[in-house]
Every structure is written in structure tokens, then in C-alpha cells.
Motif scaffolding. Structure first.
Motif, mmCIF file in Angstrom:
data_model
loop_
_atom_site.group_PDB
_atom_site.id
_atom_site.type_symbol
_atom_site.label_atom_id
_atom_site.label_comp_id
_atom_site.label_asym_id
_atom_site.label_seq_id
_atom_site.Cartn_x
_atom_site.Cartn_y
_atom_site.Cartn_z
ATOM 1 N N GLU A 145 0.580 -1.273 -0.023
ATOM 2 C CA GLU A 145 0.008 0.126 -0.088
ATOM 3 C C GLU A 145 0.763 1.389 -0.368
ATOM 4 O OE1 GLU A 145 -3.534 1.344 -0.784
ATOM 5 O OE2 GLU A 145 -3.161 -0.480 -0.026
ATOM 6 N N LEU A 146 1.434 1.427 0.380
ATOM 7 C CA LEU A 146 2.658 2.446 0.558
ATOM 8 C C LEU A 146 3.101 2.678 -0.391
ATOM 9 C CD1 LEU A 146 4.478 4.753 2.288
ATOM 10 C CD2 LEU A 146 6.152 3.292 2.972
ATOM 11 N N LYS A 147 3.961 1.344 -0.984
ATOM 12 C CA LYS A 147 4.302 1.835 -2.564
ATOM 13 C C LYS A 147 3.369 2.278 -3.546
ATOM 14 C CE LYS A 147 7.417 1.051 -5.445
ATOM 15 N NZ LYS A 147 9.083 1.734 -5.972
ATOM 16 N N LEU A 148 2.334 1.717 -3.823
ATOM 17 C CA LEU A 148 1.135 2.003 -3.970
ATOM 18 C C LEU A 148 1.001 3.480 -4.604
ATOM 19 C CD1 LEU A 148 -1.033 1.859 -6.297
ATOM 20 C CD2 LEU A 148 -2.953 0.423 -4.224
ATOM 21 N N THR A 149 0.968 4.503 -2.840
ATOM 22 C CA THR A 149 0.768 5.648 -2.598
ATOM 23 C C THR A 149 2.125 6.317 -3.565
ATOM 24 O OG1 THR A 149 -0.978 4.727 -0.389
ATOM 25 C CG2 THR A 149 0.522 6.912 -0.314
ATOM 26 N N GLU A 150 2.793 6.180 -3.364
ATOM 27 C CA GLU A 150 4.162 6.881 -3.393
ATOM 28 C C GLU A 150 4.132 6.425 -4.994
ATOM 29 O OE1 GLU A 150 7.493 4.648 -2.524
ATOM 30 O OE2 GLU A 150 7.568 5.089 -0.406
ATOM 31 N N LEU A 151 4.052 5.579 -6.195
ATOM 32 C CA LEU A 151 3.491 5.678 -7.551
ATOM 33 C C LEU A 151 2.286 6.295 -7.897
ATOM 34 C CD1 LEU A 151 5.310 3.516 -9.106
ATOM 35 C CD2 LEU A 151 3.358 1.838 -8.774
ATOM 36 N N SER A 152 1.601 6.973 -7.325
ATOM 37 C CA SER A 152 0.078 7.301 -7.390
ATOM 38 C C SER A 152 0.489 8.399 -7.661
ATOM 39 C CB SER A 152 -0.828 7.076 -6.564
ATOM 40 O OG SER A 152 -2.251 7.641 -6.970
ATOM 41 N N THR A 153 1.002 8.879 -6.765
ATOM 42 C CA THR A 153 1.988 10.578 -6.543
ATOM 43 C C THR A 153 2.884 11.257 -7.206
ATOM 44 O OG1 THR A 153 1.545 10.031 -3.889
ATOM 45 C CG2 THR A 153 2.620 11.712 -4.429
ATOM 46 N N GLN A 154 3.564 9.530 -7.327
ATOM 47 C CA GLN A 154 4.715 10.172 -8.018
ATOM 48 C C GLN A 154 4.279 10.278 -10.046
ATOM 49 O OE1 GLN A 154 7.257 7.169 -9.216
ATOM 50 N NE2 GLN A 154 8.473 8.514 -11.121
ATOM 51 N N ILE A 155 2.866 9.376 -10.027
ATOM 52 C CA ILE A 155 2.038 9.867 -11.162
ATOM 53 C C ILE A 155 0.977 10.939 -11.199
ATOM 54 C CG2 ILE A 155 -0.177 8.926 -12.643
ATOM 55 C CD1 ILE A 155 2.670 6.967 -12.948
ATOM 56 N N ASP A 156 1.059 11.530 -10.342
ATOM 57 C CA ASP A 156 -0.360 12.470 -10.300
ATOM 58 C C ASP A 156 0.900 13.797 -10.267
ATOM 59 O OD1 ASP A 156 -1.917 11.514 -9.152
ATOM 60 O OD2 ASP A 156 -1.931 11.664 -6.449
ATOM 61 N N GLU A 157 1.811 14.313 -9.995
ATOM 62 C CA GLU A 157 2.599 14.432 -9.922
ATOM 63 C C GLU A 157 3.270 14.688 -11.554
ATOM 64 O OE1 GLU A 157 6.025 14.110 -7.374
ATOM 65 O OE2 GLU A 157 5.135 14.270 -6.041
ATOM 66 N N MET A 158 3.506 14.101 -12.309
ATOM 67 C CA MET A 158 3.786 13.802 -13.857
ATOM 68 C C MET A 158 2.575 14.595 -14.394
ATOM 69 S SD MET A 158 5.510 10.011 -13.850
ATOM 70 C CE MET A 158 6.876 10.048 -14.118
ATOM 71 N N GLU A 159 1.459 14.534 -14.630
ATOM 72 C CA GLU A 159 0.677 14.330 -14.869
ATOM 73 C C GLU A 159 -0.066 15.733 -14.717
ATOM 74 O OE1 GLU A 159 -2.795 10.802 -14.527
ATOM 75 O OE2 GLU A 159 -2.510 11.649 -13.297
ATOM 76 N N LEU A 160 0.233 16.475 -13.933
ATOM 77 C CA LEU A 160 0.760 18.302 -13.205
ATOM 78 C C LEU A 160 1.246 18.932 -14.070
ATOM 79 C CD1 LEU A 160 -0.146 17.795 -9.130
ATOM 80 C CD2 LEU A 160 -2.170 18.869 -11.036
ATOM 81 N N SER A 161 2.301 18.454 -13.889
ATOM 82 C CA SER A 161 3.415 18.833 -14.524
ATOM 83 C C SER A 161 2.891 18.536 -16.303
ATOM 84 C CB SER A 161 5.042 18.589 -14.828
ATOM 85 O OG SER A 161 5.753 18.733 -15.821
ATOM 86 N N LEU A 162 2.922 17.543 -17.126
ATOM 87 C CA LEU A 162 2.374 17.547 -18.317
ATOM 88 C C LEU A 162 0.675 18.695 -18.954
ATOM 89 C CD1 LEU A 162 2.092 13.766 -19.550
ATOM 90 C CD2 LEU A 162 3.239 16.173 -20.610
ATOM 91 N N PHE A 163 0.135 19.159 -17.509
ATOM 92 C CA PHE A 163 -1.074 19.860 -17.594
ATOM 93 C C PHE A 163 -0.469 21.063 -17.853
ATOM 94 C CE2 PHE A 163 -4.601 22.648 -15.561
ATOM 95 C CZ PHE A 163 -4.840 22.637 -16.728
ATOM 96 N N ASP A 164 0.783 21.401 -16.968
ATOM 97 C CA ASP A 164 0.905 22.482 -16.825
ATOM 98 C C ASP A 164 1.675 23.326 -18.588
ATOM 99 O OD1 ASP A 164 0.108 23.245 -14.317
ATOM 100 O OD2 ASP A 164 2.032 23.079 -13.631
ATOM 101 N N GLU A 165 2.094 21.896 -18.485
ATOM 102 C CA GLU A 165 2.617 22.026 -20.067
ATOM 103 C C GLU A 165 2.090 22.452 -21.261
ATOM 104 O OE1 GLU A 165 6.331 19.579 -22.531
ATOM 105 O OE2 GLU A 165 6.049 19.688 -20.501
ATOM 106 N N LEU A 166 0.653 21.595 -21.100
ATOM 107 C CA LEU A 166 -0.353 21.635 -22.107
ATOM 108 C C LEU A 166 -1.007 23.414 -22.271
ATOM 109 C CD1 LEU A 166 -1.746 20.027 -23.609
ATOM 110 C CD2 LEU A 166 -3.369 19.542 -22.665
ATOM 111 N N LYS A 167 -1.193 23.998 -20.918
ATOM 112 C CA LYS A 167 -1.557 24.961 -21.137
ATOM 113 C C LYS A 167 -0.959 25.977 -21.362
ATOM 114 C CE LYS A 167 -4.261 27.702 -17.672
ATOM 115 N NZ LYS A 167 -5.555 27.583 -17.764
ATOM 116 N N ARG A 168 0.560 25.870 -21.597
ATOM 117 C CA ARG A 168 1.342 27.124 -21.719
ATOM 118 C C ARG A 168 1.129 27.105 -23.111
ATOM 119 N NH1 ARG A 168 4.590 24.777 -17.892
ATOM 120 N NH2 ARG A 168 5.731 24.134 -19.166
#
Length: 178
Positions: free
Chosen positions: A113-136
């Protein structure tokens, strides 16, 4: 009637960020104008034409009202996407995804479960970064107003493919959620 693209049909500029109020207003206007019930006494040919226009209106609204579908549509209007297109993502991105995929495979054998949470957080950060890049990039495209936009569209295309990849990763990740 000649085939118009969705933006022309709704009399909107070809942009990534559209006026939602104008879109909805035009959709309702065309829905009323092309409603099959108003043409029951017309010829079969006219009824079929109206039904086709109603279908086109509904499809156009579905595409333009959904930001991801709109991105795909704008890219396809500029011949940036082709059916069965084999797009080459950057090596850096693919290496990151290889690490994520390895962690997902490990989760199949050893649910953590801890690894799952870490992985989910990593994907969240990647998605947010892509969203910002897309918006720009989409904002920059919209401000160009017809100037040479090819390089920006290529960046949007790359982001779109990375987003699609991350969506598949997210789906795999969600399978581990109880």
C-alpha cells in the motif's frame, strides 16, 4: 451542404480554449434547427438530411466540449495525427515509464500500500506537470492567430501522447485500489 469542421459549424475560432457559453448556445440553436420532429411532413430525403445534421451537431458538441477530444481534433485538423500512428516518445519519458511499469509489475506479486501511494503520487506529479506544459502551449497557440503554429502543435502532440500513456498507467494503477 458542404462539410464544415466543428469550429466552422459553431462559428468559433479554431482554438484549444473555446468560449463554452458560445459553444453551448450554438449547440442548442442548431439542435432546435435540426430537430427531426420539425420535419415529419417533409420528404424522406429532407428528413434524412436533417437527421444527418442533427448527428453532426451532436458529434461536434461532444468533441468541442471535451478538452481532450478537442485537442485530438485540433491536431487531426492540422494533419498531426494519423490512424495507427506510431509516435516515438522521448527516451527520458520512456525510461521513467519503464521504472513505473516495473513497479506496477512488482505490485502484482507483492501488494504494498505504501508503494502504491508513492507510485500514485509520482503519477499525479507527472500529470500535473504535463497539464501545466499543455496549458502553456495551447495558450501560446491560441494567441498566435494564424501565425506559424506548427512547432507549438508538435509540442502539443507530444504532450497529448504522453498524457495518453499516463492515462493507461493510471488505469493499471487503479486496478490495485481496493
Amino acid at each position: 451542404m458542404t462539410e464544415k469542421n466543428h469550429f466552422e459549424l459553431y462559428e468559433l475560432p479554431l482554438t484549444f480554449h473555446i468560449d463554452e457559453v458560445k459553444l453551448k448556445k450554438k449547440f442548442y440553436e442548431l439542435s432546435k434547427r435540426f430537430h427531426p420532429d420539425f420535419y415529419v411532413n417533409e420528404s424522406q430525403e429532407k428528413q434524412e438530411e436533417i437527421l444527418e445534421m442533427s448527428t453532426i451537431n451532436n458529434k461536434a458538441y461532444q468533441v468541442l466540449s471535451d478538452p481532450l477530444k478537442r485537442i485530438e481534433y485540433v491536431l487531426s485538423l492540422h494533419d498531426m495525427l494519423a490512424e495507427g500512428d506510431k509516435y516515438a516518445l522521448s527516451q527520458d519519458f520512456l525510461m521513467d515509464m519503464m521504472d513505473v511499469n516495473e513497479a506496477l509489475m512488482e505490485m502484482e506479486f507483492d501488494h504494498d500500500e505504501l508503494k502504491l501511494t508513492e507510485l500514485s503520487t509520482q503519477i499525479d506529479e507527472m500529470e500535473l506537470s504535463l497539464f501545466d506544459e499543455l496549458k502553456r502551449n495551447t495558450n501560446e497557440f491560441d494567441q498566435l492567430e494564424g501565425a506559424d503554429s506548427n512547432s507549438i502543435l508538435l509540442k502539443v502532440k507530444d504532450i497529448w501522447y504522453r498524457q495518453k500513456y499516463l492515462m493507461r498507467i493510471r488505469e493499471s494503477l487503479n486496478k490495485f485500489r481496493v
